[in-house]
Motif scaffolding. Structure first.
Motif, PDB file in Angstrom:
ATOM      1  N   SER A  23      10.063  -5.041   2.787  1.00 15.48           N
ATOM      2  CA  SER A  23       9.159  -4.279   1.925  1.00 15.48           C
ATOM      3  C   SER A  23       7.835  -4.159   2.658  1.00 15.48           C
ATOM      4  O   SER A  23       7.716  -4.569   3.817  1.00 15.48           O
ATOM      5  CB  SER A  23       8.962  -4.989   0.580  1.00 15.48           C
ATOM      6  OG  SER A  23       8.277  -6.220   0.777  1.00 15.48           O
ATOM      7  N   GLU A  24       6.818  -3.617   1.992  1.00 16.19           N
ATOM      8  CA  GLU A  24       5.528  -3.450   2.645  1.00 16.19           C
ATOM      9  C   GLU A  24       4.922  -4.786   3.054  1.00 16.19           C
ATOM     10  O   GLU A  24       4.107  -4.858   3.977  1.00 16.19           O
ATOM     11  CB  GLU A  24       4.554  -2.707   1.703  1.00 16.19           C
ATOM     12  CG  GLU A  24       4.892  -1.250   1.474  1.00 16.19           C
ATOM     13  CD  GLU A  24       4.576  -0.378   2.671  1.00 16.19           C
ATOM     14  OE1 GLU A  24       3.788  -0.816   3.529  1.00 16.19           O
ATOM     15  OE2 GLU A  24       5.122   0.736   2.768  1.00 16.19           O
ATOM     16  N   THR A  25       5.296  -5.871   2.381  1.00 16.09           N
ATOM     17  CA  THR A  25       4.669  -7.174   2.634  1.00 16.09           C
ATOM     18  C   THR A  25       5.629  -8.254   3.113  1.00 16.09           C
ATOM     19  O   THR A  25       5.189  -9.315   3.544  1.00 16.09           O
ATOM     20  CB  THR A  25       3.966  -7.672   1.361  1.00 16.09           C
ATOM     21  OG1 THR A  25       4.913  -7.724   0.282  1.00 16.09           O
ATOM     22  CG2 THR A  25       2.812  -6.755   0.972  1.00 16.09           C
ATOM     23  N   VAL A  26       6.929  -8.020   3.031  1.00 16.93           N
ATOM     24  CA  VAL A  26       7.916  -9.044   3.414  1.00 16.93           C
ATOM     25  C   VAL A  26       8.531  -8.668   4.760  1.00 16.93           C
ATOM     26  O   VAL A  26       9.205  -7.643   4.890  1.00 16.93           O
ATOM     27  CB  VAL A  26       9.020  -9.181   2.350  1.00 16.93           C
ATOM     28  CG1 VAL A  26      10.045 -10.222   2.804  1.00 16.93           C
ATOM     29  CG2 VAL A  26       8.411  -9.583   1.008  1.00 16.93           C
ATOM     30  N   ILE A  27       8.320  -9.525   5.775  1.00 12.99           N
ATOM     31  CA  ILE A  27       8.838  -9.249   7.108  1.00 12.99           C
ATOM     32  C   ILE A  27      10.068 -10.104   7.385  1.00 12.99           C
ATOM     33  O   ILE A  27      10.096 -11.293   7.085  1.00 12.99           O
ATOM     34  CB  ILE A  27       7.745  -9.486   8.172  1.00 12.99           C
ATOM     35  CG1 ILE A  27       8.233  -9.018   9.552  1.00 12.99           C
ATOM     36  CG2 ILE A  27       7.302 -10.942   8.213  1.00 12.99           C
ATOM     37  CD1 ILE A  27       7.132  -8.943  10.581  1.00 12.99           C
ATOM     38  N   LYS A  80       6.793  -0.464  13.026  1.00 12.28           N
ATOM     39  CA  LYS A  80       7.244  -1.143  11.808  1.00 12.28           C
ATOM     40  C   LYS A  80       8.455  -0.403  11.244  1.00 12.28           C
ATOM     41  O   LYS A  80       8.392   0.801  10.991  1.00 12.28           O
ATOM     42  CB  LYS A  80       6.126  -1.187  10.768  1.00 12.28           C
ATOM     43  CG  LYS A  80       4.886  -1.959  11.227  1.00 12.28           C
ATOM     44  CD  LYS A  80       3.795  -1.949  10.158  1.00 12.28           C
ATOM     45  CE  LYS A  80       2.570  -2.710  10.616  1.00 12.28           C
ATOM     46  NZ  LYS A  80       1.503  -2.699   9.579  1.00 12.28           N
ATOM     47  N   ILE A  81       9.541  -1.143  11.053  1.00 15.34           N
ATOM     48  CA  ILE A  81      10.766  -0.559  10.517  1.00 15.34           C
ATOM     49  C   ILE A  81      10.931  -0.999   9.072  1.00 15.34           C
ATOM     50  O   ILE A  81      11.053  -2.197   8.791  1.00 15.34           O
ATOM     51  CB  ILE A  81      11.989  -0.978  11.346  1.00 15.34           C
ATOM     52  CG1 ILE A  81      11.813  -0.541  12.806  1.00 15.34           C
ATOM     53  CG2 ILE A  81      13.266  -0.372  10.770  1.00 15.34           C
ATOM     54  CD1 ILE A  81      12.929  -0.987  13.726  1.00 15.34           C
ATOM     55  N   PHE A  82      10.911  -0.054   8.147  1.00 12.01           N
ATOM     56  CA  PHE A  82      11.090  -0.311   6.715  1.00 12.01           C
ATOM     57  C   PHE A  82      12.469   0.205   6.295  1.00 12.01           C
ATOM     58  O   PHE A  82      13.123   0.938   7.054  1.00 12.01           O
ATOM     59  CB  PHE A  82       9.992   0.392   5.912  1.00 12.01           C
ATOM     60  CG  PHE A  82       8.603  -0.090   6.222  1.00 12.01           C
ATOM     61  CD1 PHE A  82       8.109  -1.258   5.652  1.00 12.01           C
ATOM     62  CD2 PHE A  82       7.790   0.618   7.092  1.00 12.01           C
ATOM     63  CE1 PHE A  82       6.820  -1.705   5.933  1.00 12.01           C
ATOM     64  CE2 PHE A  82       6.511   0.184   7.394  1.00 12.01           C
ATOM     65  CZ  PHE A  82       6.029  -0.982   6.808  1.00 12.01           C
ATOM     66  N   PRO A  83      12.918  -0.150   5.097  1.00 10.54           N
ATOM     67  CA  PRO A  83      14.228   0.341   4.650  1.00 10.54           C
ATOM     68  C   PRO A  83      14.346   1.857   4.643  1.00 10.54           C
ATOM     69  O   PRO A  83      15.419   2.399   4.884  1.00 10.54           O
ATOM     70  CB  PRO A  83      14.347  -0.237   3.234  1.00 10.54           C
ATOM     71  CG  PRO A  83      13.506  -1.467   3.247  1.00 10.54           C
ATOM     72  CD  PRO A  83      12.345  -1.127   4.138  1.00 10.54           C
ATOM     73  N   ASP A  84      13.217   2.549   4.386  1.00  7.55           N
ATOM     74  CA  ASP A  84      13.284   4.012   4.246  1.00  7.55           C
ATOM     75  C   ASP A  84      12.463   4.768   5.284  1.00  7.55           C
ATOM     76  O   ASP A  84      12.331   5.985   5.218  1.00  7.55           O
ATOM     77  CB  ASP A  84      12.827   4.421   2.845  1.00  7.55           C
ATOM     78  CG  ASP A  84      11.379   4.006   2.559  1.00  7.55           C
ATOM     79  OD1 ASP A  84      10.815   3.234   3.371  1.00  7.55           O
ATOM     80  OD2 ASP A  84      10.832   4.439   1.533  1.00  7.55           O
ATOM     81  N   LEU A 108      -2.369  13.152 -13.036  1.00  6.86           N
ATOM     82  CA  LEU A 108      -1.545  14.046 -12.209  1.00  6.86           C
ATOM     83  C   LEU A 108      -1.499  13.626 -10.743  1.00  6.86           C
ATOM     84  O   LEU A 108      -0.675  14.126  -9.981  1.00  6.86           O
ATOM     85  CB  LEU A 108      -2.079  15.477 -12.306  1.00  6.86           C
ATOM     86  CG  LEU A 108      -2.033  16.116 -13.697  1.00  6.86           C
ATOM     87  CD1 LEU A 108      -2.755  17.447 -13.699  1.00  6.86           C
ATOM     88  CD2 LEU A 108      -0.595  16.275 -14.162  1.00  6.86           C
ATOM     89  N   LEU A 109      -2.396  12.717 -10.334  1.00  4.98           N
ATOM     90  CA  LEU A 109      -2.483  12.338  -8.936  1.00  4.98           C
ATOM     91  C   LEU A 109      -2.862  10.869  -8.820  1.00  4.98           C
ATOM     92  O   LEU A 109      -3.651  10.354  -9.627  1.00  4.98           O
ATOM     93  CB  LEU A 109      -3.547  13.212  -8.235  1.00  4.98           C
ATOM     94  CG  LEU A 109      -3.683  13.071  -6.719  1.00  4.98           C
ATOM     95  CD1 LEU A 109      -2.409  13.518  -6.026  1.00  4.98           C
ATOM     96  CD2 LEU A 109      -4.872  13.901  -6.223  1.00  4.98           C
ATOM     97  N   GLU A 110      -2.296  10.223  -7.812  1.00  6.70           N
ATOM     98  CA  GLU A 110      -2.582   8.803  -7.600  1.00  6.70           C
ATOM     99  C   GLU A 110      -2.741   8.559  -6.096  1.00  6.70           C
ATOM    100  O   GLU A 110      -2.057   9.167  -5.280  1.00  6.70           O
ATOM    101  CB  GLU A 110      -1.435   7.949  -8.142  1.00  6.70           C
ATOM    102  CG  GLU A 110      -1.642   6.453  -7.968  1.00  6.70           C
ATOM    103  CD  GLU A 110      -0.463   5.633  -8.472  1.00  6.70           C
ATOM    104  OE1 GLU A 110      -0.503   4.397  -8.328  1.00  6.70           O
ATOM    105  OE2 GLU A 110       0.499   6.236  -8.990  1.00  6.70           O
ATOM    106  N   ARG A 111      -3.676   7.674  -5.772  1.00  3.14           N
ATOM    107  CA  ARG A 111      -3.858   7.271  -4.380  1.00  3.14           C
ATOM    108  C   ARG A 111      -3.136   5.944  -4.158  1.00  3.14           C
ATOM    109  O   ARG A 111      -3.419   4.954  -4.852  1.00  3.14           O
ATOM    110  CB  ARG A 111      -5.342   7.097  -4.048  1.00  3.14           C
ATOM    111  CG  ARG A 111      -5.619   6.685  -2.593  1.00  3.14           C
ATOM    112  CD  ARG A 111      -5.329   7.793  -1.640  1.00  3.14           C
ATOM    113  NE  ARG A 111      -5.559   7.420  -0.235  1.00  3.14           N
ATOM    114  CZ  ARG A 111      -5.347   8.219   0.784  1.00  3.14           C
ATOM    115  NH1 ARG A 111      -4.905   9.444   0.579  1.00  3.14           N
ATOM    116  NH2 ARG A 111      -5.561   7.822   2.016  1.00  3.14           N
ATOM    117  N   ILE A 112      -2.202   5.932  -3.227  1.00  5.35           N
ATOM    118  CA  ILE A 112      -1.450   4.721  -2.902  1.00  5.35           C
ATOM    119  C   ILE A 112      -2.038   4.115  -1.637  1.00  5.35           C
ATOM    120  O   ILE A 112      -2.066   4.759  -0.588  1.00  5.35           O
ATOM    121  CB  ILE A 112       0.049   5.003  -2.672  1.00  5.35           C
ATOM    122  CG1 ILE A 112       0.633   5.780  -3.864  1.00  5.35           C
ATOM    123  CG2 ILE A 112       0.805   3.709  -2.429  1.00  5.35           C
ATOM    124  CD1 ILE A 112       0.607   5.036  -5.175  1.00  5.35           C
ATOM    125  N   GLY A 113      -2.522   2.876  -1.715  1.00  8.07           N
ATOM    126  CA  GLY A 113      -3.092   2.216  -0.552  1.00  8.07           C
ATOM    127  C   GLY A 113      -4.560   2.557  -0.375  1.00  8.07           C
ATOM    128  O   GLY A 113      -5.172   3.261  -1.194  1.00  8.07           O
TER     129      GLY A 113
END
Length: 454
Positions: free
Chosen positions: A215-219, A289-293, A439-444
């Motif tokens: 995930s974004e935090t689990v390596i 960085k390799i993530f699931p998606d 209608l809009l969200e900032r992620i990160g």
């Protein structure tokens, strides 16, 4: 040259436009930043909203300003000057083209124009800009404190053999001759490129950090490599192959077909670009960085000043390798096919694989690429979804913002301002309204995050 002409004032500041209410050092800083980038103009007597406030001009005022600009800049800048009256207010326009010998300094300090702001240049950026001006690059210069004793002749032979397999008529017979022919050595001196290509021991200068994330935090797995840059290409590819999926497609042929989660040729092209164009004078490391998606690649070193991400995507640019000697060797051993075609090939390889095009963007002092494992909904379908959801709830400008974000979730407010045709401040106001409407969200974070249309 001082002229009297009639101009219109642009709607907002931009990559090539700056507003100032009076003549001051900041005017000269902006002219220097424009000269070091793509050229531009400073409107004196105009506030930051683009409203003419006027400026008082005496008989010798403008000439004194020009003299001050020449004295405080090196090489001396001599901008074009135009004076005109706008809505009863006097406005002075200073404009400069791209300077042929760069970088230009203001009182010994260097600046470049990025979006609608002037940014101080680092020592590394100053050096790179000067080297490009004289048609050279850092990797051609001799490596202080190191000699041919610090490189592996086995690695040299390996690369030389790769060159000979591609060109059997090469008129040299030994690895030593190869090093001299390529200007990689002079006596016992070695170039920066020679050291990076054939270093005998690991070196922090070539460090690449790789991680496999659940995930974004689990390596789940991480590896750091610091070997020669030719070997690094295959080591990175081995790590990628280890952590991405591969499916076996059963056919009516004698052998089944293997299909990787991503087009390996496209990934290799991105890795080669990362290594060849890296800013090795920077203290930062390249990361993968390799993530699931998805897979995310980051490389220290921005694009050349004359190339934008938009130029890359429209194939409207001339290739300008940061490290000319490294690029030359990589081309001769077949890791680069032809200068300036890499990004185009990568995009086509991903589309042919049934995946969306990679996302490219500038972040801080580096270059960021994200490749996705599954197709994103087509832009037309996304746009239709957004339009259907928000019709009647938003203004035309807000609709344009949402549509642009659906096509590029990493788009910046500066680019949105140019696309929509309003100021960056108004873009931010509209984005805040869209957030409040759900209608809009900032992620990160602001730097490194992305937009999500709800």
């Amino acid at each position: 040259m001082i002229e009297t002409t009639i101009y219109t004032i642009p709607h907002h500041e931009s990559e090539k436009v700056e507003f100032k209410t009076s003549f001051q050092d900041e005017v000269i800083v902006s002219l220097v930043a424009f000269a070091n980038a793509k050229g531009g103009a400073v409107y004196v007597g105009v506030d930051d909203k683009g409203v003419a406030k006027g400026v008082s001009i005496g008989k010798e005022t403008v000439q004194k300003w020009l003299n001050e600009i020449k004295v405080k800049t090196q090489p001396a800048l001599v901008p074009e000057v135009d004076i005109w009256e706008h809505q009863g207010q006097q406005v002075v326009l200073f404009s400069v083209a791209v300077y042929p010998i760069k970088p230009v300094s203001f009182k010994g300090k260097y600046y470049k124009r990025v979006s609608n702001a002037n940014h101080p240049m680092s020592v590394a950026e100053v050096a790179q800009m000067h080297l490009r001006t004289v048609n050279s690059s850092w990797d051609y210069f001799w490596r202080n404190g190191l000699t041919t004793a610090d490189i592996s002749l086995d690695k040299v032979k390996k690369v030389f053999d790769m060159v000979r397999r591609r060109n059997s008529n090469i008129p040299i017979d030994t690895s030593e001759q190869f090093l001299k022919k390529q200007e990689l050595v002079h006596g016992k001196q070695i170039s920066n490129a020679c050291y990076l290509l054939f270093c005998k021991e690991d070196t922090y200068h070539t460090t690449i950090q790789m991680g496999h994330f659940a995930s974004e935090t689990v390596i789940k797995d991480d590896v750091t490599i610091s070997t020669d840059i030719v070997t690094e290409v295959e080591e990175v590819m081995n790590f990628v192959r280890k952590h991405i999926n591969k499916e076996i497609i059963i056919t009516d042929q004698l052998e089944n077909t293997e299909r990787w989660q991503y087009p390996l040729e496209g990934i290799r092209e991105l890795v080669v670009n990362m290594i060849v164009h890296r800013d090795y004078m920077s203290g930062g490391h390249s990361t993968i960085k390799i993530f699931p998606d998805s897979i995310v690649l980051f490389n220290p070193g921005p694009l050349p000043d004359h190339i934008t991400v938009e130029n890359l995507l429209s194939d409207d640019y001339v290739s300008s390798p940061r490290n000319l000697q490294i690029a030359k060797i990589f081309k001769e051993i077949g890791l680069i096919e032809r200068y300036g075609t890499g990004i185009k090939r990568v995009r086509q390889l991903f589309l042919n694989h049934g995946l969306p095009e990679p996302l490219f963007k500038m972040v801080q002092d580096g270059f960021f690429v994200r490749v996705l494992t599954s197709p994103i909904s087509g832009s037309d379908r996304v746009t239709d979804k957004v339009t259907g959801k928000v019709t009647g709830k938003v203004t035309d400008n807000q609709q344009k913002i949402l549509t642009a974000i659906t096509k590029d979730i990493y788009i910046t407010t500066a680019i949105l301002a140019d696309m929509v045709g309003i100021s960056q401040r108004k873009i931010k106001d509209n984005i805040q309204t869209l957030k409040e409407k759900g209608l809009l969200e900032r992620i990160g974070p602001a730097k490194g995050g992305y937009w999500k249309v709800l």
